[in-house]
Scaffold this motif. Structure first.
Motif, mmCIF file in Angstrom:
data_model
loop_
_atom_site.group_PDB
_atom_site.id
_atom_site.type_symbol
_atom_site.label_atom_id
_atom_site.label_comp_id
_atom_site.label_asym_id
_atom_site.label_seq_id
_atom_site.Cartn_x
_atom_site.Cartn_y
_atom_site.Cartn_z
ATOM 1 N N ASP A 51 -52.991 10.767 31.179
ATOM 2 C CA ASP A 51 -52.993 9.330 31.460
ATOM 3 C C ASP A 51 -52.312 8.528 30.354
ATOM 4 O O ASP A 51 -51.613 7.555 30.619
ATOM 5 C CB ASP A 51 -54.432 8.823 31.622
ATOM 6 N N LEU A 52 -52.542 8.947 29.103
ATOM 7 C CA LEU A 52 -52.134 8.129 27.961
ATOM 8 C C LEU A 52 -51.627 9.008 26.823
ATOM 9 O O LEU A 52 -52.236 10.032 26.508
ATOM 10 C CB LEU A 52 -53.330 7.294 27.483
ATOM 11 N N VAL A 53 -50.517 8.583 26.204
ATOM 12 C CA VAL A 53 -49.955 9.294 25.053
ATOM 13 C C VAL A 53 -49.948 8.363 23.847
ATOM 14 O O VAL A 53 -49.378 7.264 23.902
ATOM 15 C CB VAL A 53 -48.517 9.779 25.334
ATOM 16 N N PHE A 54 -50.605 8.780 22.761
ATOM 17 C CA PHE A 54 -50.511 8.084 21.477
ATOM 18 C C PHE A 54 -49.314 8.682 20.745
ATOM 19 O O PHE A 54 -49.276 9.884 20.487
ATOM 20 C CB PHE A 54 -51.793 8.260 20.665
ATOM 21 N N LEU A 55 -48.355 7.838 20.398
ATOM 22 C CA LEU A 55 -47.049 8.346 19.991
ATOM 23 C C LEU A 55 -46.548 7.682 18.709
ATOM 24 O O LEU A 55 -46.383 6.462 18.654
ATOM 25 C CB LEU A 55 -46.059 8.089 21.140
ATOM 26 N N ASP A 56 -46.314 8.502 17.692
ATOM 27 C CA ASP A 56 -45.687 8.005 16.469
ATOM 28 C C ASP A 56 -44.218 7.694 16.759
ATOM 29 O O ASP A 56 -43.612 8.288 17.657
ATOM 30 C CB ASP A 56 -45.804 9.064 15.370
ATOM 31 N N ILE A 57 -43.633 6.774 16.012
ATOM 32 C CA ILE A 57 -42.230 6.405 16.252
ATOM 33 C C ILE A 57 -41.284 7.157 15.323
ATOM 34 O O ILE A 57 -40.303 7.755 15.758
ATOM 35 C CB ILE A 57 -42.036 4.879 16.095
ATOM 36 N N ASN A 58 -41.581 7.137 14.021
ATOM 37 C CA ASN A 58 -40.664 7.737 13.044
ATOM 38 C C ASN A 58 -40.930 9.227 12.888
ATOM 39 O O ASN A 58 -41.707 9.655 12.029
ATOM 40 C CB ASN A 58 -40.801 7.023 11.690
ATOM 41 N N MET A 59 -40.285 10.015 13.750
ATOM 42 C CA MET A 59 -40.393 11.469 13.692
ATOM 43 C C MET A 59 -38.991 12.066 13.650
ATOM 44 O O MET A 59 -38.058 11.502 14.223
ATOM 45 C CB MET A 59 -41.152 12.002 14.917
ATOM 46 N N PRO A 60 -38.816 13.201 12.969
ATOM 47 C CA PRO A 60 -37.492 13.824 12.910
ATOM 48 C C PRO A 60 -37.094 14.425 14.261
ATOM 49 O O PRO A 60 -37.942 14.717 15.096
ATOM 50 C CB PRO A 60 -37.675 14.923 11.849
ATOM 51 N N VAL A 61 -35.813 14.580 14.467
ATOM 52 C CA VAL A 61 -35.211 15.190 15.659
ATOM 53 C C VAL A 61 -35.383 14.292 16.884
ATOM 54 O O VAL A 61 -34.423 13.740 17.414
ATOM 55 C CB VAL A 61 -35.765 16.606 15.942
ATOM 56 N N VAL A 62 -36.624 14.147 17.366
ATOM 57 C CA VAL A 62 -36.901 13.283 18.521
ATOM 58 C C VAL A 62 -37.803 12.147 18.054
ATOM 59 O O VAL A 62 -38.949 12.380 17.666
ATOM 60 C CB VAL A 62 -37.589 14.065 19.660
ATOM 61 N N THR A 63 -37.300 10.921 18.068
ATOM 62 C CA THR A 63 -38.127 9.784 17.661
ATOM 63 C C THR A 63 -39.088 9.408 18.785
ATOM 64 O O THR A 63 -38.913 9.813 19.942
ATOM 65 C CB THR A 63 -37.265 8.557 17.326
ATOM 66 N N GLY A 64 -40.091 8.616 18.437
ATOM 67 C CA GLY A 64 -41.018 8.152 19.456
ATOM 68 C C GLY A 64 -40.336 7.308 20.519
ATOM 69 O O GLY A 64 -40.709 7.340 21.695
ATOM 70 N N LEU A 65 -39.311 6.555 20.125
ATOM 71 C CA LEU A 65 -38.562 5.743 21.087
ATOM 72 C C LEU A 65 -37.844 6.636 22.094
ATOM 73 O O LEU A 65 -37.862 6.377 23.305
ATOM 74 C CB LEU A 65 -37.558 4.851 20.357
ATOM 75 N N ASP A 66 -37.211 7.704 21.596
ATOM 76 C CA ASP A 66 -36.540 8.653 22.493
ATOM 77 C C ASP A 66 -37.556 9.353 23.397
ATOM 78 O O ASP A 66 -37.303 9.577 24.585
ATOM 79 C CB ASP A 66 -35.779 9.701 21.677
ATOM 80 N N PHE A 67 -38.691 9.694 22.819
ATOM 81 C CA PHE A 67 -39.748 10.380 23.562
ATOM 82 C C PHE A 67 -40.234 9.506 24.719
ATOM 83 O O PHE A 67 -40.352 9.966 25.861
ATOM 84 C CB PHE A 67 -40.902 10.698 22.610
ATOM 85 N N ALA A 68 -40.516 8.242 24.420
ATOM 86 C CA ALA A 68 -41.021 7.325 25.448
ATOM 87 C C ALA A 68 -40.003 7.137 26.562
ATOM 88 O O ALA A 68 -40.357 7.058 27.743
ATOM 89 C CB ALA A 68 -41.378 5.984 24.816
ATOM 90 N N GLN A 69 -38.730 7.070 26.192
ATOM 91 C CA GLN A 69 -37.680 6.911 27.200
ATOM 92 C C GLN A 69 -37.594 8.151 28.082
ATOM 93 O O GLN A 69 -37.430 8.048 29.302
ATOM 94 C CB GLN A 69 -36.341 6.648 26.517
ATOM 95 N N ALA A 70 -37.724 9.329 27.481
ATOM 96 C CA ALA A 70 -37.673 10.572 28.250
ATOM 97 C C ALA A 70 -38.901 10.718 29.147
ATOM 98 O O ALA A 70 -38.812 11.250 30.257
ATOM 99 C CB ALA A 70 -37.581 11.768 27.304
ATOM 100 N N LEU A 71 -40.027 10.229 28.680
ATOM 101 C CA LEU A 71 -41.273 10.340 29.440
ATOM 102 C C LEU A 71 -41.259 9.436 30.666
ATOM 103 O O LEU A 71 -41.825 9.764 31.707
ATOM 104 C CB LEU A 71 -42.456 9.989 28.535
ATOM 105 N N GLY A 72 -40.598 8.287 30.555
ATOM 106 C CA GLY A 72 -40.541 7.356 31.680
ATOM 107 C C GLY A 72 -41.911 6.782 31.989
ATOM 108 O O GLY A 72 -42.689 6.461 31.095
ATOM 109 N N SER A 73 -42.233 6.688 33.274
ATOM 110 C CA SER A 73 -43.503 6.091 33.703
ATOM 111 C C SER A 73 -44.567 7.136 34.012
ATOM 112 O O SER A 73 -45.593 6.819 34.601
ATOM 113 C CB SER A 73 -43.269 5.215 34.938
ATOM 114 N N GLN A 74 -44.326 8.386 33.605
ATOM 115 C CA GLN A 74 -45.283 9.453 33.914
ATOM 116 C C GLN A 74 -46.648 9.182 33.296
ATOM 117 O O GLN A 74 -47.679 9.405 33.922
ATOM 118 C CB GLN A 74 -44.753 10.792 33.399
ATOM 119 N N SER A 75 -46.664 8.713 32.046
ATOM 120 C CA SER A 75 -47.911 8.410 31.340
ATOM 121 C C SER A 75 -47.780 7.057 30.651
ATOM 122 O O SER A 75 -46.674 6.622 30.315
ATOM 123 C CB SER A 75 -48.217 9.479 30.281
ATOM 124 N N LEU A 76 -48.911 6.410 30.424
ATOM 125 C CA LEU A 76 -48.921 5.214 29.596
ATOM 126 C C LEU A 76 -48.681 5.629 28.147
ATOM 127 O O LEU A 76 -49.050 6.734 27.746
ATOM 128 C CB LEU A 76 -50.266 4.497 29.716
#
Length: 232
Positions: A51-76
């Motif tokens: 339902d929900l992902v707690f996500l850090d932003i500043n991560m190497p290789v894949v940032t949290g911003l990239d992660f959220a974009q890839a995840l789309g609307s699948q999870s909050l």
């Protein structure tokens, strides 16, 4: 009360331990997995949605911003970060909340409750609401309604398709619709909160319409904006 199934992604194990400790203190939260590697987290989510992902932003290789974009609307998504400069980008990605580190427990609880409300709205919003109009019952899909406009003894329901005129009052119709999905902003108008783009002192903006804000409804709207301000 349904359990809120969560996952946390952060390249710092200490940060994950904070989230794990907080989650254990909330009866309706179930933290299913934690990851320090965002690539592994994305692979896990493809097979095990939460339902929900707690996500850090500043991560190497894949940032949290990239992660959220890839995840789309699948999870909050709730961003957890020590930096506030990403707030605008989080708004553009329509994330649920933005928690600044060190995370306070009460803000963590607030994010979890906000997620519950959003999920409940999604569920209720898929069910039709039936209103009587003369000898007929008309089915309205809440998620398709853009805004409501009172007109004498009728309410004009502006939706994705053609508008519908229903013989009822604005208050009566709002009582039938999912709580939290619509807010009254004027004696003659109520809007779908998911469509609000900008709010000024006297008007708010939907994708294709500007709606007046009545003086008697400013405080109520201001409280709603404060509660949802992290992502609006």
């Amino acid at each position: 009360m349904a359990m809120l199934r969560c996952l946390a992604v952060d390249d710092e194990p200490v940060a994950l331990e904070v989230i794990r400790t907080f989650a254990q203190r909330i009866p309706f939260v179930q933290l299913e997995q934690t990851f320090t590697d965002p690539t592994q987290a994305l692979a896990y989510l493809r097979l095990n949605p939460v339902d929900l992902v707690f996500l850090d932003i500043n991560m190497p290789v894949v940032t949290g911003l990239d992660f959220a974009q890839a995840l789309g609307s699948q999870s909050l998504v709730v961003f957890t970060t020590a930096y506030s400069e990403h707030a605008l980008r989080s708004y553009e990605l329509n994330v649920l909340d933005y928690l600044l580190k060190p995370i306070a427990f009460d803000r963590f609880v607030q994010s979890c409750r906000k997620a519950q409300e959003r999920l409940q709205t999604r569920t209720l919003g898929t069910l039709p609401v039936f209103v009587k109009d003369g000898y007929e019952w008309i089915g309205l899909q809440p998620q398709a309604i853009n805004y409501l406009e009172a007109a004498d003894n009728y309410v004009k329901v502006h939706q994705s398709s053609r508008p519908i005129l229903v013989r009822t009052t604005l208050s009566e119709l709002l009582a039938l619709l999912p709580a939290g999905q619509f807010i009254r902003v004027h004696r003659s108008f109520a809007v779908n909160t998911q469509l609000i783009q900008r709010v000024g002192r006297a008007h708010l903006h939907l994708p294709e319409r500007t709606i007046p804000i009545g003086p008697a409804y400013r405080d109520q709207l201001a409280r709603w904006l404060i509660e949802h301000g992290e992502t609006r």
